[in-house]
Design a protein around this motif. Sequence first.
Motif, PDB file in Angstrom:
ATOM      1  N   MET A  65     -16.312  -5.680  -8.113  1.00 53.37           N
ATOM      2  CA  MET A  65     -15.721  -5.124  -9.329  1.00 53.37           C
ATOM      3  C   MET A  65     -15.209  -6.254 -10.208  1.00 53.37           C
ATOM      4  O   MET A  65     -14.553  -7.178  -9.724  1.00 53.37           O
ATOM      5  N   ILE A  66     -15.542  -6.165 -11.494  1.00 51.35           N
ATOM      6  CA  ILE A  66     -15.016  -7.100 -12.483  1.00 51.35           C
ATOM      7  C   ILE A  66     -14.107  -6.331 -13.425  1.00 51.35           C
ATOM      8  O   ILE A  66     -14.487  -5.275 -13.945  1.00 51.35           O
ATOM      9  N   VAL A  67     -12.906  -6.850 -13.639  1.00 48.63           N
ATOM     10  CA  VAL A  67     -12.011  -6.312 -14.666  1.00 48.63           C
ATOM     11  C   VAL A  67     -11.648  -7.451 -15.612  1.00 48.63           C
ATOM     12  O   VAL A  67     -11.575  -8.611 -15.202  1.00 48.63           O
ATOM     13  N   ASN A  68     -11.443  -7.116 -16.874  1.00 46.54           N
ATOM     14  CA  ASN A  68     -11.062  -8.150 -17.829  1.00 46.54           C
ATOM     15  C   ASN A  68      -9.554  -8.342 -17.832  1.00 46.54           C
ATOM     16  O   ASN A  68      -8.783  -7.437 -17.508  1.00 46.54           O
ATOM     17  N   HIS A  69      -9.121  -9.528 -18.165  1.00 48.49           N
ATOM     18  CA  HIS A  69      -7.717  -9.838 -18.398  1.00 48.49           C
ATOM     19  C   HIS A  69      -7.610 -10.298 -19.851  1.00 48.49           C
ATOM     20  O   HIS A  69      -8.127 -11.362 -20.208  1.00 48.49           O
ATOM     21  N   GLU A  70      -6.973  -9.467 -20.666  1.00 45.48           N
ATOM     22  CA  GLU A  70      -6.866  -9.740 -22.094  1.00 45.48           C
ATOM     23  C   GLU A  70      -5.430  -9.515 -22.540  1.00 45.48           C
ATOM     24  O   GLU A  70      -4.795  -8.538 -22.136  1.00 45.48           O
ATOM     25  N   GLN A  71      -4.957 -10.407 -23.385  1.00 48.90           N
ATOM     26  CA  GLN A  71      -3.570 -10.332 -23.841  1.00 48.90           C
ATOM     27  C   GLN A  71      -3.398  -9.198 -24.846  1.00 48.90           C
ATOM     28  O   GLN A  71      -4.248  -8.963 -25.709  1.00 48.90           O
ATOM     29  N   LEU A  72      -2.266  -8.487 -24.721  1.00 51.96           N
ATOM     30  CA  LEU A  72      -1.880  -7.444 -25.664  1.00 51.96           C
ATOM     31  C   LEU A  72      -0.845  -8.021 -26.624  1.00 51.96           C
ATOM     32  O   LEU A  72       0.272  -8.352 -26.202  1.00 51.96           O
ATOM     33  N   GLY A  73      -1.212  -8.159 -27.884  1.00 51.40           N
ATOM     34  CA  GLY A  73      -0.268  -8.723 -28.840  1.00 51.40           C
ATOM     35  C   GLY A  73       0.100 -10.154 -28.473  1.00 51.40           C
ATOM     36  O   GLY A  73      -0.724 -10.934 -28.007  1.00 51.40           O
ATOM     37  N   GLU A  74       1.376 -10.486 -28.654  1.00 50.15           N
ATOM     38  CA  GLU A  74       1.842 -11.842 -28.371  1.00 50.15           C
ATOM     39  C   GLU A  74       2.800 -11.885 -27.189  1.00 50.15           C
ATOM     40  O   GLU A  74       3.367 -12.932 -26.874  1.00 50.15           O
ATOM     41  N   SER A  75       2.974 -10.727 -26.515  1.00 51.40           N
ATOM     42  CA  SER A  75       4.039 -10.660 -25.512  1.00 51.40           C
ATOM     43  C   SER A  75       3.618 -11.120 -24.122  1.00 51.40           C
ATOM     44  O   SER A  75       4.458 -11.364 -23.263  1.00 51.40           O
ATOM     45  N   GLY A  76       2.324 -11.215 -23.876  1.00 47.23           N
ATOM     46  CA  GLY A  76       1.866 -11.550 -22.532  1.00 47.23           C
ATOM     47  C   GLY A  76       2.205 -12.978 -22.131  1.00 47.23           C
ATOM     48  O   GLY A  76       2.008 -13.918 -22.902  1.00 47.23           O
ATOM     49  N   SER A  77       2.685 -13.151 -20.934  1.00 48.25           N
ATOM     50  CA  SER A  77       3.031 -14.476 -20.432  1.00 48.25           C
ATOM     51  C   SER A  77       1.781 -15.336 -20.290  1.00 48.25           C
ATOM     52  O   SER A  77       0.780 -14.920 -19.697  1.00 48.25           O
ATOM     53  N   ALA A  78       1.854 -16.565 -20.819  1.00 48.69           N
ATOM     54  CA  ALA A  78       0.720 -17.482 -20.715  1.00 48.69           C
ATOM     55  C   ALA A  78       0.450 -17.883 -19.276  1.00 48.69           C
ATOM     56  O   ALA A  78      -0.660 -18.307 -18.935  1.00 48.69           O
TER      57      ALA A  78
END
Length: 367
Positions: A65-78
């Motif tokens: 299984m592949i899932v994407n990791h994409e930031q939502l807005g600017e709040s996601g921790s780098a």
Amino acid sequence: MSHFDCPGGGQVWVEGTILYIGHMRWPSGTTIVDVADPRHPRQLATIDLPQGWHSHKVRVANGIMIVNHEQLGESGSAEFGGGIGIYDVSCPSTPKLIIKWRTAGRGVHRYDFDGRYAYLSPTVEGYVGNIMMILDLADPARPVEVGRWWIPGQWKAGAEPYPWHDWPAPRCHHPLRMGNRLYVSYWHHGLFILDISDMSRPKAVAHANTSPAFAHPTHTCLPIAHPLKGRRIMVVADEDVAKLRPSAPSFSWIYDITLEQLPVPIATFQVPGLDVDGSPQSPMSGCHQPAERFRGTVIPFAWFAQGLRLVDIADPFAPREVGHFLPDPADGEDRPSSNDVTVDDRGLIYLVDRVRGVDIIEATGAQ
């Protein structure tokens, strides 16, 4: 037939009798559901993501299984970072992370996966917007990039001249593979057909763009495996968001790609009665996404506020609706928000709402 309640649905994918749901909104991870008895779906597992990130897309093949990791807005921790999560789901009730493949920037949006190669739309260090990248997952624990492609001008670090200061930034949205071709949507930069006979050197075969004549971005390019009326056909969905200006709802195009270097639109499909006179309507009234797997010539579409639409393209010059299903709006909402749809081997249709969850539908038109 039945409903599975889960918030923030982005994409649905089904392998056998296991349904995989990617979530757009918090909780924004992945849910795995047993649909062997489609009238009584049974949740098997969930995978959570940190606040500010989502994995709203999911694809499964060969127990991976592949899932994407994409930031939502600017709040996601780098620290978490964008990319893809690669999981062993040979036992769907206990998904095991094999590895996280990381990329710079916001991360990965949409992608295709054929069991070995993943065709991604990542943000990459040194580039403007998302590009197209191919990863080899022959060893899922050691993903290897084998090729990338971008519109000339995106490679900022390569000092390429940037010609779009007065236009939306380029953005690879969704690659889909058939044979030795990738059919790639590029948002307000239209669509591209790429030759990937040599995956290390993808080459553009064709380009077409309906912007700015039409205000909607190009969302998905779905090639049809078998000729229709002796022609090679591609279905192209424009998404009813991010419009260049107020406009009527987006719709789907039918392209003739018999002469591959010159894609020609030969028909369109809009939900009957939705666009009466071309007047602007609010976003997310029109087209979003066709099912990437289907049977015969009937394509299920997730049509945002218009729910599920079953469109028969047997005559590609005259697509016609042969069925529809309008889900109930979620509590507090005035209309549905159908975001994605897929079909299983039994012909059952899975329609996911951005707010409400998944409806499991039986329809002879999907056969």
